[in-house]
Design an enzyme around this catalytic site. Sequence first.
Site, short mmCIF file in Angstrom:
data_model
loop_
_atom_site.label_atom_id
_atom_site.label_comp_id
_atom_site.label_asym_id
_atom_site.label_seq_id
_atom_site.Cartn_x
_atom_site.Cartn_y
_atom_site.Cartn_z
N GLU A 78 4.93 -30.85 -33.14
CA GLU A 78 3.93 -31.06 -32.09
C GLU A 78 2.52 -30.73 -32.60
O GLU A 78 2.31 -29.71 -33.25
CB GLU A 78 4.29 -30.18 -30.90
CG GLU A 78 3.48 -30.41 -29.64
CD GLU A 78 4.02 -29.62 -28.46
OE1 GLU A 78 3.56 -29.87 -27.34
OE2 GLU A 78 4.91 -28.77 -28.66
N LYS A 83 2.48 -36.57 -23.64
CA LYS A 83 3.45 -35.61 -23.11
C LYS A 83 3.47 -35.69 -21.58
O LYS A 83 2.42 -35.67 -20.93
CB LYS A 83 3.09 -34.20 -23.57
CG LYS A 83 4.18 -33.16 -23.41
CD LYS A 83 3.80 -31.87 -24.13
CE LYS A 83 4.89 -30.82 -24.05
NZ LYS A 83 4.52 -29.58 -24.79
N CYS A 114 8.77 -31.34 -26.98
CA CYS A 114 8.98 -29.92 -26.73
C CYS A 114 9.45 -29.58 -25.31
O CYS A 114 10.61 -29.69 -24.99
CB CYS A 114 7.71 -29.13 -27.08
SG CYS A 114 8.03 -27.35 -27.34
N SER A 146 3.99 7.72 -40.73
CA SER A 146 4.08 9.04 -40.10
C SER A 146 5.37 9.79 -40.41
O SER A 146 5.47 10.98 -40.16
CB SER A 146 3.98 8.87 -38.58
OG SER A 146 5.14 8.22 -38.07
#
Length: 730
Positions: free
Chosen positions: A44, A113, A174, A354
Site C-alpha cells: 500500500e 480504496k 488492506c 540499571s
Amino acid sequence: MHLVTLSTCNLNQWALDFEGNTNRIIQSIHEAKKAGAKLRVGPELEVSGYDCLDHFLEGDLYLHCWQQMYRILTDKSCYGILLDIGMPVLHRGNRFNCRVLAIDGKIIMIRPKLFLASDGNYRENRYFIAWHGPRHVEEYYLPPMMQDLQGSIKVPIGDAVISTPDTCLGAETCEELFTPNSPHIGMGLSGCEIFTNSSGSHHSLRKLDIRISLILEATRKNGGVYLYSNCRGAGGERLYYDGCSMIIVNGNIVAQGSQFSLNDVEVITATVDLEEVRSYRFTPSRGMQAMQAPAYQRIEIPFSLSEDKLGLAPTKSQPPRYHLPEEEIALGPACYLYDYLRRSGASGFLLPLSGGIDSCSTAIIVFSMCRLAMAAVAEGNETVIADVKRLCRHAKAFPKTPEEFCNNIMHTIYMGMKTQSSKETRQRAETLARDIGSHHTDINIDDAFHSFKGLLTDATGFEPKFKVYGGGNTENLALQNIQARSRMVAAYEFAQLLPTVRFGEGAGGLLVLGSANVDECLRGYLTKYDCSSADINPIGSISKKDLKRFIAWGEKEFKLPILHEFLTAVPTAELEPITGDYVQSDEVDMGMTYDDLSTFGVLRKEMKLGPYYMFQKLVHDWKEERGLEPRQVAEKVKRFFAFYAINRHKMTTMTPSVHMETYSPDDNRFDHRPFLYPRMWDNWSFKMIDQDVERMEAAAAKEAENKERAAAEAQKVESKLGTTAQSDDR
C-alpha cells in the site's frame, strides 16, 4: 492445467523517500520477472511510503508520485509483466489511496480504496476520501506528463476488474479485507479468479494469526488465488510493518514471505493452476449466488497471464509459519531499531543500564539486532554490509561477530548512587554488558544529586530528607525525581560525547534508548523527563510479563546465563536509600502487581471498559480466580484509575515507542484520551462502584444471616430428634 506464475512482495519503504522507494519497486519487478511471474503486486502507498501522515495533504507529494510512476512506466526493463502499484492520487479535488494497474508503459486503470482504516494507529480519513462505493467507475484525467506517455488524456478510475484472455482479476486494499462484506466476495461471485491485496499492516504481538486466518478465509469459501503484499520495516512512524506477504489458493498457503528481516526487497512467487480454482468453485449453491451477484465493469487487456512452459508445475501448499511471542519481541523491535539507526545517520545507541529487567530487555533487543545484522552480512546482503561499514568506520577491523558489532554501536552506562544502588544491580549490569559486547561505563551521580538538592537548601534553608530518614512523602518523591532526572541529563551528555572520547572528533552522536514498559506507562510509575525520556523506546509497548518470558527465552536462545539473575531479582527503581530493613519495591510502591496492570490495560483499551464496567467484570472474574471480595476488587480498580488519571499527562511527552501491544497508552497516535482529568475519587463511576459494593456486602451479609438461621433451625431439629430418640430408647 492452466498455469500462471504470480509474484507479491515485502518492501521496506520510507516516507517521502521517493527515489529510494522507486528503486525498490523496480528491483522487485526485476526479481518477479526473473522468477517468471506475469503479475507483480506491491504494498500500500509504496511510491510515497505509507507513513507520510499530514504530508498527504501537500500537493507536491502527488506531483512527485506521478514523476516516479513516469520513471517506472518508461523503464522498458519493467515491461512484459502486469503491475499493481500503490500510490496516492488526486481526483476531482479529493485525495484517494489508490492502486495503479499498468502494463508495458500504459495505465490500465486506477483503483481507489473503498473503506479507509481510521482506528487505532490509523487516520486515513484525515488524509483521504473513501471511494463512492462498489462497482462505481468514472474517468480520471491524467497529468500532462502521463498523457503523452499514455497516448490519451484519461483512464478509468473506480472499482472495476481486469479481464485478460485467460482469467479475471480484481484488487482490494488492506482494510477492505478486514470488513465484513469485503470486495473480494462480490468480485469472486462476479467471476474474478485472482485477487490482489496491497497492505500497510503493522506488527502487534500475537496478531499474525488473525491476518492469516482472514486471508485464508477469503478464498476458502469462494475459491480463488489471493496475493497479499505488505510493507516491512520502520516507515517513519512508531509502527513496524511486518511483511509476511503470501499467495493463497483455495484456502491453502502456497508461498509465505518472512515476517522479520533486514532485506529491503523480498519477492514471493508461486505457480498456480487456475483449473483448480474453477473446479473448487463448481457447487450449485455458489453458482446460484454468482448468478444473482451484481456485475463489475470489466476492463479488457490483450495480455495472458498463463503460459504453457515445459516443466512448469503448481507450487505445493505449506502450513502457515508463526513466531513465538518471545521471538516476535526479539525480532520486531530489533528490525525497527536497525532501520531507525541507519536512516537517522546516528553512530549507535546509548542505554542507561540499571540492572533491572526493563533495561536488560532493551539491551537484549539491541543484541538481537546485532545478530540479525551479522547474519545478513554472512548472507552477502550488500545493503547491510554497507550500513555496517559506515557504523564501524572508526573500528580497526570489520566486525566478525554480533559481540564485535555491538561493541562498536552499543554503549551502556550504569548510573548509580552510593547509598541507593546495590552491588547486585551494578554487577548484573556490568556482566550483561560484557556478555553482549557493549561498551560499558560505570559512574556514580552522587555529586550531581547533592548539587541539585543543595539548590533548594541554599535558596530556602530547607533540607529535604528521604522517608527512611524522617522526611515526608513529598520530600521523598522530590528527592527520587532529582536522581531520575539527573540520569537523563547524564545519559544525553554521554550520548553526545562518548563517540568522541572513543574515536575522536567527527565520530558522531548516539541515540538514547528508553526502557519503560507498557504497564509502567499505563500506571504512570515513572518520572517525567527522567531516563525514560529518550530518543526511542523499544519496549514502551510491551508488558512486564511478556518481557519476563522474552528474557527467559533469551537466556537459552542467546546462551546468556546472566539473564537468569535479572528474572529472579525483585523489580526496584533504587531511588531510595537501602537500609537494613528496607529495599524499595516497584509493586509495593504502585500498590498493584504487574499482572494487575496487564489486566487493567486490556480491559481499558481493548474491551473499552471504564471504571464501573471494569469493576462489574472483575468482581466476578477475580472472585473465581483469586477469591477476592467486592471491596478488595473495588479498591484495586479505583486505585488504578486514580493513578492513571493523575499521571496521564506523562504520556503526552513520553518517548516514542515501537508499537507492539494493543493496550498501549501511547498518547501521540494510538490512545487519544484527555490528560487533565477530574479528581477521580469524586468521580461518579467511583460512587456507583461504592454503591454496588455496599449492595453486594449487604446481600452477602443477608445470605450469611439466612445460612446461620437455617443452620440454627437445623440444629434445633436435630437436637429435638435426638431427644426423641433418647426417649424412645428408655
